[in-house]
Design a protein around this motif. Structure first.
Motif, PDB file in Angstrom:
ATOM      1  N   ASP A 194       0.834  -1.199   0.000  1.00 32.37           N
ATOM      2  CA  ASP A 194       0.000   0.000   0.000  1.00 32.37           C
ATOM      3  C   ASP A 194       0.877   1.262   0.000  1.00 32.37           C
ATOM      4  OD1 ASP A 194      -2.254   1.544   0.122  1.00 32.37           O
ATOM      5  OD2 ASP A 194      -2.962   0.760   2.034  1.00 32.37           O
ATOM      6  N   ALA A 195       0.241   2.425  -0.102  1.00 30.92           N
ATOM      7  CA  ALA A 195       0.976   3.684  -0.012  1.00 30.92           C
ATOM      8  C   ALA A 195       0.836   4.256   1.395  1.00 30.92           C
ATOM      9  CB  ALA A 195       0.440   4.683  -1.039  1.00 30.92           C
ATOM     10  N   TYR A 246       1.819   1.033  -5.491  1.00 30.63           N
ATOM     11  CA  TYR A 246       1.502   2.276  -6.182  1.00 30.63           C
ATOM     12  C   TYR A 246       2.062   3.459  -5.419  1.00 30.63           C
ATOM     13  CZ  TYR A 246      -2.347   2.935  -2.884  1.00 30.63           C
ATOM     14  OH  TYR A 246      -3.089   3.103  -1.740  1.00 30.63           O
ATOM     15  N   SER A 247       2.972   3.160  -4.477  1.00 33.53           N
ATOM     16  CA  SER A 247       3.679   4.226  -3.773  1.00 33.53           C
ATOM     17  C   SER A 247       5.024   4.441  -4.441  1.00 33.53           C
ATOM     18  CB  SER A 247       3.898   3.844  -2.314  1.00 33.53           C
ATOM     19  OG  SER A 247       4.959   4.609  -1.772  1.00 33.53           O
ATOM     20  N   LYS A 273      -0.217  11.558  -7.086  1.00 34.88           N
ATOM     21  CA  LYS A 273      -0.927  12.367  -6.095  1.00 34.88           C
ATOM     22  C   LYS A 273       0.108  12.971  -5.161  1.00 34.88           C
ATOM     23  CE  LYS A 273      -4.083  11.544  -2.470  1.00 34.88           C
ATOM     24  NZ  LYS A 273      -4.684  10.479  -1.687  1.00 34.88           N
ATOM     25  N   SER A 294       1.627   8.839  -4.249  1.00 36.67           N
ATOM     26  CA  SER A 294       1.043   7.611  -4.768  1.00 36.67           C
ATOM     27  C   SER A 294       0.504   7.860  -6.174  1.00 36.67           C
ATOM     28  CB  SER A 294      -0.081   7.127  -3.861  1.00 36.67           C
ATOM     29  OG  SER A 294      -1.055   8.132  -3.711  1.00 36.67           O
ATOM     30  N   MET A 341      -2.159   7.448  -9.252  1.00 36.49           N
ATOM     31  CA  MET A 341      -3.595   7.300  -9.437  1.00 36.49           C
ATOM     32  C   MET A 341      -3.918   7.315 -10.924  1.00 36.49           C
ATOM     33  SD  MET A 341      -5.268   7.018  -6.772  1.00 36.49           S
ATOM     34  CE  MET A 341      -4.250   6.504  -5.410  1.00 36.49           C
ATOM     35  N   ASP A 398     -10.242   4.712   4.773  1.00 38.48           N
ATOM     36  CA  ASP A 398      -9.151   5.553   4.307  1.00 38.48           C
ATOM     37  C   ASP A 398      -9.758   6.877   3.854  1.00 38.48           C
ATOM     38  OD1 ASP A 398      -6.681   6.415   3.507  1.00 38.48           O
ATOM     39  OD2 ASP A 398      -6.154   4.492   2.624  1.00 38.48           O
ATOM     40  N   ASP A 438      -9.245   8.354   0.838  1.00 42.18           N
ATOM     41  CA  ASP A 438      -9.298   8.558  -0.609  1.00 42.18           C
ATOM     42  C   ASP A 438     -10.024   7.398  -1.277  1.00 42.18           C
ATOM     43  OD1 ASP A 438      -7.279  10.098  -2.949  1.00 42.18           O
ATOM     44  OD2 ASP A 438      -8.416   8.299  -3.436  1.00 42.18           O
ATOM     45  N   ASN A 483     -10.167   6.483  -4.336  1.00 38.35           N
ATOM     46  CA  ASN A 483      -9.380   5.730  -5.312  1.00 38.35           C
ATOM     47  C   ASN A 483      -8.463   4.728  -4.637  1.00 38.35           C
ATOM     48  OD1 ASN A 483     -10.326   7.166  -7.674  1.00 38.35           O
ATOM     49  ND2 ASN A 483      -9.200   8.911  -6.832  1.00 38.35           N
ATOM     50  N   GLU A 484      -7.822   5.182  -3.578  1.00 42.65           N
ATOM     51  CA  GLU A 484      -6.912   4.282  -2.875  1.00 42.65           C
ATOM     52  C   GLU A 484      -7.670   3.087  -2.327  1.00 42.65           C
ATOM     53  OE1 GLU A 484      -4.056   5.894  -0.316  1.00 42.65           O
ATOM     54  OE2 GLU A 484      -3.680   7.672  -1.525  1.00 42.65           O
TER      55      GLU A 484
END
Lengths: 264, 264
Positions: free
Chosen positions: A110-111, A133-134, A157, A162, A164, A195, A197, A199-200
């Motif tokens: 994760d980020a 994706y971090s 972002k 991260s 997106m 969370d 966000d 998208n995350e």
DNA sequence: AATCATATGTTGAAAAACCGACATTTCAGC
DNA sequence: GCTGAAATGTCGGTTTTTCAACATATGATT
């Protein structure tokens, strides 16, 4: 009615949240322009100014034409101390996480700052396959290891570093993971993870779906905090690594589930 | 009037001295307003601005409306290192490149150490839109700016920290650039540019095709070196930024073409 | 629904900071 | 002393930031 008001209410308002975030940003860079902040938080310059005015009123920052600076900027000592502080908590958790990942595993990461610490700790492992994706985690891993690392494409972002994009989930779905290592912004008393966000959350959910097991890494400050977007329930995870045993309701929720609790 | 001998306590360059002092002050506070500095040094705001402009040119501080901040929150060690780095060839070239990029431009940025230096220099610009397949460049830019940044997805090539994948060109083709900033491994005497990786060449070629103008940043050690994979001819580029004028055949090749030569 | 409090967006005029061009000072070298 | 280059100051017009006042949105309470 009013009595209860100042006894109970601790929920941070949007404004306060942003101001907290703003301080965090400031502590990294020492100075930030109003313009930077407006785009970073997607609010008007006027709003930023009001935040700044508040913080300045409390003596926590110094106002300047064009931006803000810390009042007692990064006194080398406090700075070091902060670093060390974070080292102990986040890195203790991170090391524990790394212990749970076997050499050669394929991992989703994760980020977020905790996961960056995990990335560092994972450098001790061997021949991992990591999808993250971090950007920061990716750089840490490429710099220090020869793991196979994949990142999805898209726009970066700023706040978290991260990535997106439209087809994130599609990208993630191309992989299978032994472990999905995730972090969250908050865990409710009923075990609801969230969370900030949308998208995350969507990415992480996809990753969990592709993973044989899910590992949640989070420090105890996240307990009993409600985050904006629902991600799932903590009972869905297989391992929870944190720095202190949760108390109260959450403890029972966990005990009643299959979650392996690891205290770092 | 000669009477003012009590003012004559300065031996080397006044300007340099003050700038040194200014840096010292900055290191304590992280940020200083122009006004503060004028009173502290008893000079005009204009003078301070000139000092600041100098220091910013050297990449030692960040300018802001109303004052200056340190580029990075100091760590004595990294600071010293940075200071040396600032004067390396790559960074001189990078600064020159950044001067050629107007605020608000959309740019493609190649991978490699020179382009990472360019990324740092680009932080001085405003509101850029950057597409890069260099993870390190992406992180530098996200950490220090609020630019719009996009990276393609794929596997990370360890040595260079660049991203590689099947659909790279497809990703790049979704964008149009004002400028494609590229680097190469070698330039032949007949102007043939080359790189060492087939995939990178393919990406760069695509980027050039999407760009209104192409800018080649390379140090002079690349002259008369032949690289594995042919990328194109130097006459295709619009600007060439380097540290020393090429001699001999290459000089003529360039002179006969439309390439603008910039010596940093 | 009506009301109130809080948070944020909008606008236009005032203030501050910027920059370029030119004037002035300083000082070394002749 | 004279001269020229470098450093600094002065002035104006331009751009950016600020601020106050008002408008809008959101949410909780009644």
């Amino acid at each position: 009615m009013k009595a209860a008001h100042f006894l109970m209410d601790e929920s941070p308002k949007k404004k306060t949240l942003r101001q907290l975030d703003l301080m965090g940003f400031l502590e990294k860079s020492g100075y930030a322009s109003v313009e930077e902040l407006t785009t970073r938080f997607s609010v008007t310059s006027q709003t930023i100014r009001r935040d700044i005015a508040d913080l300045a009123m409390q003596g926590r920052v110094r106002r300047h034409h064009g931006g803000v600076a810390l009042t007692s900027p990064i006194d080398a000592q406090t700075y070091r101390q902060r670093r060390v502080e974070r080292f102990t908590i986040k890195h203790r958790i991170a090391r524990r996480v790394a212990e749970l990942v076997p050499d050669g595993a394929s991992v989703f990461l994760d980020a977020g700052s905790t996961c960056e610490a995990v990335a560092e700790a994972l450098c001790e492992r061997k021949e991992l396959k990591v999808v993250t994706y971090s950007l920061r985690a990716a750089v840490i891993l490429t710099d220090r290891t020869d793991f196979t690392i994949a990142v999805p494409g898209g726009f970066v972002k700023n706040v978290a570093g991260s990535v997106m994009g439209e087809s994130m989930s599609e990208f993630i779905r191309r992989f299978r993971f032994d472990t999905a290592i995730i972090a969250v912004s908050g865990i409710d008393e009923d075990g609801a993870m969230g969370d900030d966000d949308q998208n995350e959350v969507s990415i992480v959910r996809t990753a969990i779906g592709q993973a044989r097991s899910t590992l949640l890494a989070t420090d105890s400050s996240k307990f009993y905090r409600t985050a904006l977007v629902h991600l799932g329930n903590v009972t869905e995870v297989d391992d929870l690594v944190t720095d202190a045993k949760p108390e109260g309701a959450l403890q029972h929720t966990l005990a009643a589930s299959q979650v392996n609790l690891h205290i770092a």
